[in-house]
Design an enzyme around this catalytic site. Structure first.
Site, mmCIF file in Angstrom:
data_model
loop_
_atom_site.group_PDB
_atom_site.id
_atom_site.type_symbol
_atom_site.label_atom_id
_atom_site.label_comp_id
_atom_site.label_asym_id
_atom_site.label_seq_id
_atom_site.Cartn_x
_atom_site.Cartn_y
_atom_site.Cartn_z
ATOM 1 C CG HIS A 82 -2.083 0.955 1.028
ATOM 2 N ND1 HIS A 82 -3.252 0.580 0.410
ATOM 3 C CD2 HIS A 82 -2.247 2.270 1.338
ATOM 4 C CE1 HIS A 82 -4.092 1.604 0.369
ATOM 5 N NE2 HIS A 82 -3.499 2.647 0.913
ATOM 6 C CG ASP A 161 -10.481 3.485 4.911
ATOM 7 O OD1 ASP A 161 -10.129 4.572 5.399
ATOM 8 O OD2 ASP A 161 -10.044 3.066 3.826
ATOM 9 N NE ARG A 168 -8.436 11.017 6.358
ATOM 10 C CZ ARG A 168 -7.540 10.112 5.933
ATOM 11 N NH1 ARG A 168 -7.896 8.877 5.651
ATOM 12 N NH2 ARG A 168 -6.276 10.446 5.813
ATOM 13 C CB SER A 183 -7.170 5.579 6.294
ATOM 14 O OG SER A 183 -7.442 5.301 4.949
ATOM 15 C CE LYS A 187 -7.332 1.586 2.160
ATOM 16 N NZ LYS A 187 -7.564 2.854 2.823
HETATM 17 N N1 URA Z 1 -4.075 5.832 1.562
HETATM 18 C C1 URA Z 1 -5.132 5.428 2.326
HETATM 19 O O1 URA Z 1 -5.682 4.350 2.116
HETATM 20 N N2 URA Z 1 -5.548 6.228 3.298
HETATM 21 C C2 URA Z 1 -4.983 7.413 3.572
HETATM 22 O O2 URA Z 1 -5.414 8.080 4.495
HETATM 23 C C3 URA Z 1 -3.893 7.838 2.779
HETATM 24 C C4 URA Z 1 -3.466 7.019 1.766
#
Ligand code: URA
Length: 435
Positions: A82, A161, A168, A183, A187
């Site tokens: 990620h 999320d 956001r 966040s 996930k």
């Molecule tokens: N990627 C995400 O999934 N969440 C964030 O807050 C920033 C980048």
């Protein structure tokens, strides 16, 4: 408890208990707390910050807002990557097929565009028919068949999320270490993975512009993953200029395919291979990262990674013919060159402004319900360190609507910084955290 009291509490810099955070997250996920109260709490949190204990509570509350999946039916290791996001950051589209072609399973839950950055889901949806909203049963089936699946947060997986992320995006509450950690990790920990590679961006196009903040975020996420029994490492990588040559959804799909063909921009190719190599290593597919690099290169050279991408597109309902015929992707009707007014060396860019300009042209959202125009894009012709003569093209803008074209052009023009002397290029991978 009442949401209004918790907003006041955070506004006044007090620390929340775990029960208070659970109340906010479960209430918002169920629709009992409205957007305007959650938006106020997010802004108070952005300004006042969260303690370590609050971040841990928030991450767990968001993780347990939905199911934590496991894949007992799938043999072998499950790994994911990620990124904290940047401009032109499309490595997920490249490394998921590389790593799946190498025999690991990549159950990737990604996001949409966030702030000035593009999102993997929006990019994939530039491919006609591509479905990122699979049910859990469909996700499982596809992972079993081809080893990769890319979906968004759903009503079943990380639903908190899903809602908070979208809020956001349009309330300027993104760049906060605690909110980003919760966040991302809510996930990723829901995905049933064994290992996670984090790409934490730093520089003028990143949410963490200062390297020390990026390192702090990286350490927090690595520690969170390990606490939950996952292997994890973070690479702190450069986002002082766009990654690769293109930003914008269709363009980024094409650029990803080019890398999978063994071509494409050098920086994008290098980073995608490096991240794949770490995934191979943490997933016990190779004995070292160096062996992972060789494997990733081989899977590109043999065409196996590209074939895997085609298979993944088809299984998710997309038109895999785009791989051999780029004109099947949405195309912008017009283009415009942005040229240099200066002579000299390119020493820096205000990279975030490129993302903002792209969003203004339709490549991002201003309101939650806005649709993305996948055809718009920016093509970057120059890199930091290049010598540039007045009149040379810096950026080609590909656009459909000219409603905000002049404002976007001005933002792009102002985002190039020139000097008399070249600067030594910064390393693409600046540091490792948790290696
Ligand atoms: N990627 C995400 O999934 N969440 C964030 O807050 C920033 C980048």
């Amino acid at each position: 408890m009442r949401a209004v009291d918790l907003i006041r509490k955070k506004r006044d810099s007090a620390e929340h208990s775990r029960e208070e955070i659970d109340f906010l997250i479960s209430g918002y996920t169920r629709g009992e707390i409205p957007d305007y109260q959650m938006a106020s709490w997010l802004m108070a949190t952005w300004i006042r910050g969260l303690s370590g204990a609050e971040i841990a509570s928030l991450t767990e509350a968001m993780l347990h807002s939905g199911e934590v999946i496991t894949f007992p039916e799938l043999p072998g290791k499950k790994v994911d990557k990620h990124s904290t996001g940047g401009v032109g950051d499309k490595t997920s589209l490249i490394l998921a097929p590389i790593v799946a072609a190498g025999g690991l399973t990549v159950p990737m839950i990604s996001g949409r565009g966030l702030g000035h950055t593009g999102g993997t889901l929006d990019k994939l949806e530039a491919i006609p028919g591509f479905n990122t909203a699979l049910t859990l049963a469909e996700f499982r089936k596809i992972l079993g068949e081809c080893g990769m699946g890319l979906i968004g947060q759903t009503a079943e997986i990380a639903p908190a999320d899903k809602k908070i992320y979208a809020l956001r995006d349009v309330t300027s509450t993104v760049e906060n270490i605690g909110l980003i950690c919760a966040s991302i990790m809510s996930k990723k920990l829901a995905e049933g993975i064994d290992a996670l590679v984090l790409d934490v961006k730093t520089g003028s196009g990143a949410f963490m512009q200062k390297e020390e903040d990026a390192v702090r975020l990286a350490a927090l996420m690595v520690e969170t993953a390990r606490r939950m029994g996952k292997k994890a490492v973070a690479l702190i990588t450069d986002m002082d200029q766009p990654l690769g040559r293109f930003a914008g959804h269709s363009h980024e799909v094409i650029e990803s395919i080019e890398v999978l063909r063994g071509r494409g921009a050098k920086d994008l190719r290098e980073l995608s291979i490096e991240l794949s190599a770490w995934m191979f290593y943490l997933g016990d597919r190779t004995k070292s990262v160096d062996e992972g690099l060789v494997l990733a290169e081989r899977l590109i050279a043999s065409g196996e990674a590209l074939e895997k991408f085609k298979q993944g597109i088809t299984l998710q309902g997309g038109d895999a013919r785009v791989v051999d015929d780029y004109e099947r992707l949405p195309q912008a009707r017009n283009h415009k060159e942005v040229t240099s007014h200066a002579n000299g060396y390119l020493t820096a860019t205000n990279c975030m402004e490129f993302g903002v300009a792209l969003a203004m042209l339709g490549g991002g959202r201003e309101k939650k319900e806005d649709a993305i125009d996948p055809a718009v894009g920016l093509e970057f012709h120059k890199r930091i360190g290049d010598r540039i003569a007045s009149g040379e093209t810096l950026v080609t803008i590909h656009y459909n609507s000219d409603a905000k074209l002049s404002e976007a052009t001005e933002r792009i023009e102002k985002s190039f910084v020139f000097g008399e002397h070249p600067l030594a290029p910064k390393k693409l991978v600046r540091r490792l955290v948790g290696a």
